[in-house]
Design an enzyme around this catalytic site. Structure first.
Site, mmCIF file in Angstrom:
data_model
loop_
_atom_site.group_PDB
_atom_site.id
_atom_site.type_symbol
_atom_site.label_atom_id
_atom_site.label_comp_id
_atom_site.label_asym_id
_atom_site.label_seq_id
_atom_site.Cartn_x
_atom_site.Cartn_y
_atom_site.Cartn_z
ATOM 1 N N ASP A 88 0.747 -1.950 0.063
ATOM 2 C CA ASP A 88 0.123 -0.228 -0.152
ATOM 3 C C ASP A 88 0.612 0.836 -0.055
ATOM 4 O O ASP A 88 2.052 0.832 0.895
ATOM 5 C CB ASP A 88 -0.806 -0.031 1.044
ATOM 6 C CG ASP A 88 -2.318 0.938 1.172
ATOM 7 O OD1 ASP A 88 -3.117 0.153 1.194
ATOM 8 O OD2 ASP A 88 -1.877 1.926 0.605
ATOM 9 N N VAL A 145 -7.365 -2.750 -5.621
ATOM 10 C CA VAL A 145 -6.935 -1.126 -5.345
ATOM 11 C C VAL A 145 -8.402 -0.770 -5.262
ATOM 12 O O VAL A 145 -9.558 -1.247 -5.653
ATOM 13 C CB VAL A 145 -6.204 0.026 -6.061
ATOM 14 C CG1 VAL A 145 -4.944 -0.544 -5.372
ATOM 15 C CG2 VAL A 145 -6.690 -0.617 -6.979
ATOM 16 N N GLU A 147 -12.536 0.546 -7.067
ATOM 17 C CA GLU A 147 -12.681 0.560 -8.014
ATOM 18 C C GLU A 147 -12.828 1.648 -8.661
ATOM 19 O O GLU A 147 -14.412 2.317 -8.640
ATOM 20 C CB GLU A 147 -14.580 -0.101 -7.635
ATOM 21 C CG GLU A 147 -15.441 -0.281 -8.578
ATOM 22 C CD GLU A 147 -14.998 -2.237 -8.768
ATOM 23 O OE1 GLU A 147 -15.338 -2.268 -10.010
ATOM 24 O OE2 GLU A 147 -13.599 -2.515 -8.390
ATOM 25 N N LYS A 152 -7.362 1.313 -10.974
ATOM 26 C CA LYS A 152 -7.231 0.359 -11.504
ATOM 27 C C LYS A 152 -6.246 0.342 -12.471
ATOM 28 O O LYS A 152 -4.725 -0.769 -12.780
ATOM 29 C CB LYS A 152 -8.299 -0.840 -11.281
ATOM 30 C CG LYS A 152 -9.103 -1.260 -10.298
ATOM 31 C CD LYS A 152 -10.166 -1.734 -10.993
ATOM 32 C CE LYS A 152 -10.620 -1.694 -9.464
ATOM 33 N NZ LYS A 152 -9.948 -2.711 -7.751
ATOM 34 N N HIS A 195 -13.063 -11.945 -8.713
ATOM 35 C CA HIS A 195 -13.373 -10.736 -8.119
ATOM 36 C C HIS A 195 -13.821 -11.548 -6.777
ATOM 37 O O HIS A 195 -14.880 -12.915 -6.865
ATOM 38 C CB HIS A 195 -15.148 -10.840 -8.426
ATOM 39 C CG HIS A 195 -15.072 -9.913 -8.322
ATOM 40 N ND1 HIS A 195 -17.281 -9.611 -8.312
ATOM 41 C CD2 HIS A 195 -15.549 -9.271 -6.819
ATOM 42 C CE1 HIS A 195 -17.868 -9.446 -7.456
ATOM 43 N NE2 HIS A 195 -17.014 -8.588 -6.683
#
Length: 341
Positions: A88, A145, A147, A152, A195
Site C-alpha cells: 500500500d 485497490v 473501484e 486500477k 472477484h
C-alpha cells in the site's frame, strides 16, 4: 440459508485446507470446483507450493491494504500457505491491515478456534511494503485497490512494469471489464479478473473473468490459486458487474430508493428481506458491509456501460457517501455501528 455467524464459523480460514495439485484437467471438468475438504484445524503448518507447468506460486503480491486486500492477504497466508507481500502506498494502511488481522485471529484464539502457534505461523508469511519495485520477486499478483477504472489501470500498468513477464496480474474489480484494464498493461494475456466477495475469509465464491486476450494458462493459474485459497471458482463473461454484482447492485439500489421514499425505515427494509427470504443480511446491511462508496462506484460503471437506469445510484446513497457515511468501515452508513470495522 444460515445466519452470518454460522457462515463465519464454517469459513475455510477456520480450518486447515491443504492444497491438492490441480492441472489443466479443470478445463475438462467444465470449470467446476469441489468445496474444500473439512480437516483438523490444528493440523501442522507446512510449506506448500502450487506447481503447474514451469510456474510455481510461492509468493503472492497483494496491491491495496483496504478491506478486500486485507482479507485476501489473510486467506493467502492462512489457507494457501504462501508468502504474501502486501503493498500500500500509505504505510499506515498496511499497519492497520495487520492490526485488523491480529484482532480477528486473537478473537479466534480466545474462542478456541485457533492456537497462538498457528497465528504466529500465519503472520510470519505476511510482509508489508510501500515500494512496488519489491514485486520483482512475486510469482502472482492480486490487485485490490479502490473501484476506479483509471486507478486500477494505472496500478496494473505499474505492476506490469516491475513484475516478471510470466507473472499473472489478477484484478479484484467488481464491475470494470477486464479487457479494459488489461489494455493498459504491456501483457494483456496475463491479466484476469478474480472477484472475491466480502468478507473474503468467509465467502467461498471467486468469479474468474478472462478478458479478450487472457491466455488459457493465465486462466488456469488463477483457477489454481483460487483453489489454493479454499475458494470455489465460477467463470463469468467479461461483462460489467459480471454475475454477482450485476444482480446485487440493482437489489441494493432499489432498497435505497425504498428508504428514500419513506416506504420503510432502514431497519424495516432489512428485516423484510431477512424474514421474508431467510437471507442472513438485508440489502442495506449488505451495502454497509461492502462499503457505500464501493457500491456507488460500481453502480456508476454499470450505469455507464450497460445504459440501464436501474443502476443510476439513488440520490440518498450518493448523499451518504458525500457525507462520509461509508458503512461499517466508517462506523455509519444506513445503520450506525459502535466503531469503524
Amino acid at each position: 440459508r444460515t445466519p452470518m455467524a454460522s457462515v463465519l464459523t464454517r469459513s475455510p480460514c477456520l480450518r486447515r485446507a491443504p492444497f491438492a495439485a490441480c492441472t489443466s484437467s479443470f478445463l475438462r471438468r467444465g470449470f467446476k470446483a469441489a468445496p474444500p475438504p473439512v480437516v483438523d484445524p490444528l493440523e501442522g503448518i507446512g510449506s506448500t507450493d502450487a506447481d503447474f507447468g514451469s510456474l510455481a506460486v510461492k509468493t503472492v503480491g497483494v496491491v491495496g491494504a483496504g478491506q478486500m486486500g486485507t482479507g485476501i492477504a489473510q486467506v493467502l497466508a492462512e489457507v494457501a500457505q504462501v508468502e504474501v507481500l502486501l503493498y500500500d502506498a500509505n504505510p499506515t494502511a498496511a499497519v492497520k491491515a495487520l492490526n485488523l488481522m491480529h484482532t480477528n485471529m486473537r478473537g479466534r484464539v480466545s474462542r478456541g478456534q485457533m492456537v497462538i502457534k498457528t497465528m504466529d505461523e500465519i503472520f510470519s508469511r505476511i510482509k508489508t511494503t510501500s515500494e512496488l519495485k519489491t514485486f520483482e520477486r512475486v510469482d502472482f499478483v492480486l490487485e485490490a485497490v479502490f473501484e476506479s477504472s483509471e486507478l486500477k489501470k494505472s496500478t496494473l500498468r505499474h505492476v506490469a512494469s516491475v513484475t516478471r513477464p510470466e507473472v499473472v496480474l489478477a484484478s479484484n474489480t467488481a464491475s470494470i471489464p477486464i479487457t479494459r484494464l488489461a489494455s493498459a498493461t504491456s501483457k494483456p494475456d496475463k491479466v484476469v479478473g478474480m472477484h472475491f466477495m466480502q468478507p473474503v475469509v468467509a465467502m467461498p465464491l471467486v468469479e474468474l473473468v478472462p478478458g479478450l486476450d487472457t491466455s488459457e494458462q493465465t486462466l488456469e493459474t488463477a483457477f489454481v490459486v483460487a483453489e489454493m485459497m479454499g475458494k470455489t471458482p465460477i467463470k463469468a463473461l467479461d461483462s460489467p458487474g459480471f454475475i454477482s454484482f450485476r444482480i446485487l447492485m440493482a437489489f441494493i439500489n432499489e432498497a435505497a430508493y425504498v428508504l428514500q421514499e419513506g416506504v420503510g425505515s432502514a431497519r424495516d427494509v432489512d428485516s423484510s428481506i431477512k424474514l421474508g427470504t431467510r437471507s442472513p443480511m438485508g440489502p442495506l446491511e449488505l451495502a454497509d458491509f461492502i462499503g457505500l462508496d464501493t457500491c456507488v462506484a460500481t453502480m456508476r460503471v454499470l450505469h455507464q456501460d450497460l445504459g440501464q437506469s436501474k443502476y443510476s445510484p439513488c440520490p440518498l446513497l450518493v448523499k451518504y457517501v458525500e457525507a462520509g457515511r461509508l458503512g461499517r468501515k466508517s462506523g455509519r452508513g444506513f445503520h450506525v455501528y459502535k466503531s469503524p470495522q
